[in-house]
Design a protein around this motif. Sequence first.
Motif, PDB file in Angstrom:
ATOM      1  N   SER A   1       0.989  -1.278   0.166  1.00 48.27           N
ATOM      2  CA  SER A   1      -0.078   0.020  -0.189  1.00 48.27           C
ATOM      3  C   SER A   1       1.061   1.303   0.057  1.00 48.27           C
ATOM      4  O   SER A   1       0.576   2.123  -0.515  1.00 48.27           O
ATOM      5  CB  SER A   1      -0.825  -0.029   1.290  1.00 48.27           C
ATOM      6  OG  SER A   1      -0.151   0.236   2.514  1.00 48.27           O
ATOM      7  N   SER A   2       2.020   1.113   0.784  1.00 53.12           N
ATOM      8  CA  SER A   2       2.948   2.199   0.610  1.00 53.12           C
ATOM      9  C   SER A   2       3.512   2.498  -0.713  1.00 53.12           C
ATOM     10  O   SER A   2       3.662   3.751  -1.197  1.00 53.12           O
ATOM     11  CB  SER A   2       3.963   2.276   1.718  1.00 53.12           C
ATOM     12  OG  SER A   2       3.530   2.219   3.181  1.00 53.12           O
ATOM     13  N   GLU A   3       4.073   1.610  -1.396  1.00 48.03           N
ATOM     14  CA  GLU A   3       4.396   1.794  -2.708  1.00 48.03           C
ATOM     15  C   GLU A   3       3.601   2.673  -3.602  1.00 48.03           C
ATOM     16  O   GLU A   3       3.813   3.138  -4.368  1.00 48.03           O
ATOM     17  CB  GLU A   3       4.862   0.283  -3.405  1.00 48.03           C
ATOM     18  CG  GLU A   3       5.940  -0.210  -2.615  1.00 48.03           C
ATOM     19  CD  GLU A   3       6.429  -1.811  -3.065  1.00 48.03           C
ATOM     20  OE1 GLU A   3       7.514  -1.970  -3.423  1.00 48.03           O
ATOM     21  OE2 GLU A   3       5.417  -2.443  -3.419  1.00 48.03           O
ATOM     22  N   LYS A   4       2.263   2.275  -3.476  1.00 47.76           N
ATOM     23  CA  LYS A   4       1.330   2.903  -4.397  1.00 47.76           C
ATOM     24  C   LYS A   4       1.387   4.402  -4.155  1.00 47.76           C
ATOM     25  O   LYS A   4       0.711   5.093  -4.756  1.00 47.76           O
ATOM     26  CB  LYS A   4      -0.154   2.109  -4.202  1.00 47.76           C
ATOM     27  CG  LYS A   4      -0.151   0.870  -4.576  1.00 47.76           C
ATOM     28  CD  LYS A   4      -1.622   0.307  -4.103  1.00 47.76           C
ATOM     29  CE  LYS A   4      -1.596  -1.228  -4.756  1.00 47.76           C
ATOM     30  NZ  LYS A   4      -3.165  -1.881  -4.669  1.00 47.76           N
ATOM     31  N   LYS A   5       1.827   4.666  -2.818  1.00 52.53           N
ATOM     32  CA  LYS A   5       1.508   6.281  -2.486  1.00 52.53           C
ATOM     33  C   LYS A   5       3.113   6.685  -2.721  1.00 52.53           C
ATOM     34  O   LYS A   5       3.343   7.925  -2.403  1.00 52.53           O
ATOM     35  CB  LYS A   5       1.443   6.022  -0.939  1.00 52.53           C
ATOM     36  CG  LYS A   5       0.033   5.750  -0.580  1.00 52.53           C
ATOM     37  CD  LYS A   5      -0.133   5.835   1.023  1.00 52.53           C
ATOM     38  CE  LYS A   5      -1.486   4.978   1.267  1.00 52.53           C
ATOM     39  NZ  LYS A   5      -1.723   4.918   2.930  1.00 52.53           N
ATOM     40  N   GLY A   6       3.808   6.110  -3.449  1.00 53.17           N
ATOM     41  CA  GLY A   6       5.191   6.783  -3.708  1.00 53.17           C
ATOM     42  C   GLY A   6       6.410   6.438  -2.773  1.00 53.17           C
ATOM     43  O   GLY A   6       7.384   7.009  -3.035  1.00 53.17           O
ATOM     44  N   ILE A   7       6.234   5.488  -1.948  1.00 58.87           N
ATOM     45  CA  ILE A   7       7.201   4.914  -1.056  1.00 58.87           C
ATOM     46  C   ILE A   7       8.124   3.935  -1.955  1.00 58.87           C
ATOM     47  O   ILE A   7       7.550   3.062  -2.211  1.00 58.87           O
ATOM     48  CB  ILE A   7       6.899   4.627   0.290  1.00 58.87           C
ATOM     49  CG1 ILE A   7       5.970   5.691   0.797  1.00 58.87           C
ATOM     50  CG2 ILE A   7       8.028   4.111   1.199  1.00 58.87           C
ATOM     51  CD1 ILE A   7       6.703   6.825   1.170  1.00 58.87           C
TER      52      ILE A   7
END
Length: 271
Positions: A232-238
Amino acid sequence: PQDSSSPWTLLKTALPSQFFDPMVKTETPEIAIILTGLGLNKEWTTQVLTTFKGKATFAFSPYSANLQGQVQEATNLGNQVLVALPMEPYAFPNPDPGPHTLLTGVKAEENIFKTKDILKRIPNGIGIIGDYGSRFTLSQADLEPILKEIQNHGSIFIDPYTTLYSQVQQTCKVLGMGCHQVNLTVTMAKSDDEVDNFFEKVIHNAKENGTIIVSVAAIPAFTRHLLEWIRSSEKKGINFVTIAQLKAPKLFKETSTAYQGTENVSKQDPH
């Protein structure tokens, strides 16, 4: 090609290519997760290595059965691997990190012997991460011969940063040795809410600093949520990276104190 100004180049001839794993530089925040305590339970370790491959760096306990074989197997599978080096905590012997613990106030030869005993069982280039160490890392005199031994072995060292007054970075500067430092640590939690709160702090710190290292105990209470949180964090640019993929450590670089240092999501005393 490596940045010639990077302290990593000082170890270039000693470290295998797995510790120079280039990645495309981006402006997105980077988080390197270290899953600790692996090797004690072989079945669980295999599950973690498979589930988080490419998303985390794996730290084995020095008390793992057949440490040498387990580490070699993990690296053969393409994983980034560390081995923990127990160091004296402030309230030693409560807790007591075990017989391999490096102690202050003893002859340097005793600590060097313990360090060599671990290093001889792992390949050159495997990273070493301090474990506990809130008293040991205060002493530059005790640290220096140990870091020299690790440096001579061709391994990197990661400061667990269990005290704000750690002398690791200063000692590494003296040795010309690039050492990373853990920014946040989670070892225990009483509830899912505590874990979620910790993850929020991780994101906040990553956005503020750009790059952080997070040490997480590889136990079901955390890992069952971790992969979902990573996705989920990768989808937010992390961007989640291994230690080898991190931008080269800068000697004595100032970092934010926003959530700096070890944080245990529990009421237990820190290491």
